[in-house]
Write a protein that holds these residues in place. Sequence first.
Motif, PDB file in Angstrom:
ATOM      1  N   LEU A 137     116.626 -28.930-129.291  1.00 52.13           N
ATOM      2  CA  LEU A 137     117.781 -29.828-129.229  1.00 52.13           C
ATOM      3  C   LEU A 137     118.740 -29.599-130.386  1.00 52.13           C
ATOM      4  N   GLN A 138     118.203 -29.458-131.599  1.00 53.08           N
ATOM      5  CA  GLN A 138     119.071 -29.225-132.749  1.00 53.08           C
ATOM      6  C   GLN A 138     119.749 -27.864-132.650  1.00 53.08           C
ATOM      7  N   LEU A 139     119.028 -26.844-132.202  1.00 54.82           N
ATOM      8  CA  LEU A 139     119.616 -25.522-132.011  1.00 54.82           C
ATOM      9  C   LEU A 139     120.796 -25.603-131.045  1.00 54.82           C
ATOM     10  N   LYS A 140     120.597 -26.274-129.928  1.00 53.72           N
ATOM     11  CA  LYS A 140     121.642 -26.430-128.917  1.00 53.72           C
ATOM     12  C   LYS A 140     122.843 -27.199-129.465  1.00 53.72           C
ATOM     13  N   LEU A 141     122.573 -28.336-130.121  1.00 51.75           N
ATOM     14  CA  LEU A 141     123.664 -29.188-130.593  1.00 51.75           C
ATOM     15  C   LEU A 141     124.448 -28.569-131.743  1.00 51.75           C
ATOM     16  N   VAL A 142     123.763 -27.920-132.684  1.00 52.31           N
ATOM     17  CA  VAL A 142     124.449 -27.359-133.848  1.00 52.31           C
ATOM     18  C   VAL A 142     125.229 -26.098-133.489  1.00 52.31           C
ATOM     19  N   THR A 143     124.657 -25.262-132.618  1.00 54.33           N
ATOM     20  CA  THR A 143     125.328 -23.997-132.287  1.00 54.33           C
ATOM     21  C   THR A 143     126.282 -24.105-131.111  1.00 54.33           C
ATOM     22  N   GLY A 144     126.092 -25.113-130.263  1.00 53.63           N
ATOM     23  CA  GLY A 144     126.897 -25.221-129.061  1.00 53.63           C
ATOM     24  C   GLY A 144     126.502 -24.225-127.978  1.00 53.63           C
ATOM     25  N   MET A 145     125.343 -23.586-128.143  1.00 48.05           N
ATOM     26  CA  MET A 145     124.853 -22.648-127.121  1.00 48.05           C
ATOM     27  C   MET A 145     124.663 -23.376-125.796  1.00 48.05           C
ATOM     28  N   PRO A 146     124.818 -22.656-124.705  1.00 45.89           N
ATOM     29  CA  PRO A 146     124.431 -23.258-123.418  1.00 45.89           C
ATOM     30  C   PRO A 146     122.926 -23.552-123.423  1.00 45.89           C
ATOM     31  N   TRP A 147     122.500 -24.521-122.615  1.00 49.28           N
ATOM     32  CA  TRP A 147     121.095 -24.924-122.582  1.00 49.28           C
ATOM     33  C   TRP A 147     120.174 -23.742-122.312  1.00 49.28           C
ATOM     34  N   ASP A 148     120.536 -22.902-121.355  1.00 50.82           N
ATOM     35  CA  ASP A 148     119.654 -21.790-120.996  1.00 50.82           C
ATOM     36  C   ASP A 148     119.532 -20.779-122.128  1.00 50.82           C
ATOM     37  N   LYS A 149     120.630 -20.504-122.837  1.00 51.81           N
ATOM     38  CA  LYS A 149     120.568 -19.553-123.948  1.00 51.81           C
ATOM     39  C   LYS A 149     119.757 -20.135-125.107  1.00 51.81           C
ATOM     40  N   ALA A 150     119.929 -21.417-125.387  1.00 50.64           N
ATOM     41  CA  ALA A 150     119.133 -22.057-126.444  1.00 50.64           C
ATOM     42  C   ALA A 150     117.645 -21.986-126.105  1.00 50.64           C
ATOM     43  N   PHE A 151     117.305 -22.186-124.857  1.00 48.15           N
ATOM     44  CA  PHE A 151     115.903 -22.095-124.430  1.00 48.15           C
ATOM     45  C   PHE A 151     115.402 -20.655-124.550  1.00 48.15           C
ATOM     46  N   MET A 152     116.209 -19.703-124.121  1.00 49.86           N
ATOM     47  CA  MET A 152     115.795 -18.290-124.137  1.00 49.86           C
ATOM     48  C   MET A 152     115.661 -17.733-125.551  1.00 49.86           C
ATOM     49  N   THR A 153     116.425 -18.267-126.506  1.00 50.30           N
ATOM     50  CA  THR A 153     116.339 -17.754-127.881  1.00 50.30           C
ATOM     51  C   THR A 153     115.511 -18.640-128.807  1.00 50.30           C
ATOM     52  N   GLY A 154     115.368 -19.927-128.461  1.00 50.04           N
ATOM     53  CA  GLY A 154     114.707 -20.843-129.376  1.00 50.04           C
ATOM     54  C   GLY A 154     113.358 -21.356-128.936  1.00 50.04           C
ATOM     55  N   VAL A 155     112.946 -21.039-127.698  1.00 50.01           N
ATOM     56  CA  VAL A 155     111.666 -21.537-127.196  1.00 50.01           C
ATOM     57  C   VAL A 155     110.841 -20.418-126.570  1.00 50.01           C
ATOM     58  N   LEU A 156     111.355 -19.823-125.528  1.00 51.24           N
ATOM     59  CA  LEU A 156     110.588 -18.892-124.703  1.00 51.24           C
ATOM     60  C   LEU A 156     109.901 -17.752-125.475  1.00 51.24           C
ATOM     61  N   PRO A 157     110.583 -17.078-126.400  1.00 54.50           N
ATOM     62  CA  PRO A 157     109.918 -15.953-127.067  1.00 54.50           C
ATOM     63  C   PRO A 157     108.734 -16.359-127.953  1.00 54.50           C
ATOM     64  N   PHE A 158     108.656 -17.627-128.294  1.00 57.57           N
ATOM     65  CA  PHE A 158     107.638 -18.084-129.241  1.00 57.57           C
ATOM     66  C   PHE A 158     106.360 -18.595-128.589  1.00 57.57           C
ATOM     67  N   ILE A 159     106.427 -18.880-127.299  1.00 60.24           N
ATOM     68  CA  ILE A 159     105.291 -19.512-126.624  1.00 60.24           C
ATOM     69  C   ILE A 159     103.998 -18.693-126.716  1.00 60.24           C
ATOM     70  N   PRO A 160     103.994 -17.399-126.383  1.00 59.55           N
ATOM     71  CA  PRO A 160     102.703 -16.673-126.396  1.00 59.55           C
ATOM     72  C   PRO A 160     101.998 -16.688-127.759  1.00 59.55           C
ATOM     73  N   LEU A 161     102.714 -16.365-128.817  1.00 58.79           N
ATOM     74  CA  LEU A 161     102.064 -16.347-130.135  1.00 58.79           C
ATOM     75  C   LEU A 161     101.734 -17.746-130.636  1.00 58.79           C
ATOM     76  N   ASP A 162     102.520 -18.743-130.257  1.00 57.49           N
ATOM     77  CA  ASP A 162     102.189 -20.107-130.660  1.00 57.49           C
ATOM     78  C   ASP A 162     100.900 -20.581-129.992  1.00 57.49           C
ATOM     79  N   ILE A 163     100.654 -20.138-128.784  1.00 56.37           N
ATOM     80  CA  ILE A 163      99.378 -20.455-128.139  1.00 56.37           C
ATOM     81  C   ILE A 163      98.229 -19.827-128.928  1.00 56.37           C
TER      82      ILE A 163
END
Length: 183
Positions: A137-163
């Motif tokens: 949410l902060q990434l999206k709000l501060v950068t103004g990125m579209p929701w999908d881009k914020a998800f693709m750069t701020g969430v998705l790449p981290f899931i496997p290693l975070d598990i």
Amino acid sequence: MTTNNPSINKTAEMTKMALMVAMNCVSAYIIIPLPFSLSPIALQTLIVNLTGYVLNAKQAFMTMLVYLLVGLAGVPVFTGGTAGPGKLFGPTGGYIIGFLFTAVFLAATRGEKYSFKRYALLGCIVGIPLIYLPGFLQLKLVTGMPWDKAFMTGVLPFIPLDIVKCLGAAFLAGPIHRIFDHR
């Protein structure tokens, strides 16, 4: 170490809390930068989960609050050796805020006895989203990125290693509980 002496118990608790603060600070330097993301892969999620697994909720809150305040005061303890209000309130600061929520939630819900399965499930199913949600949410709000881009750069790449890090933290919690004779 469980004993009837309250000062020894308090010393053990303070030692665990100090170690978790120190480990979180050090883990912020163990990063893998991603060219397509403002956030690198960091070892911190392992330590945040471990904090929730080995401390009670009040201790986890105090531990993560100390970490936040030290970084906010300018000591370079945030990811990659950064610090200050600019980092905490910048595009990736929401993840740091998520650390606080996650450690406290895990500590409050993990149960009285150590269980690798329960710890791993809590960390993966609830802990990871508790870090990601304020970060995303902060990434999206501060950068103004579209929701999908914020998800693709701020969430998705981290899931496997975070598990993997959640599983590692759940595993490490067992020996730590035995060392401190806590569970």
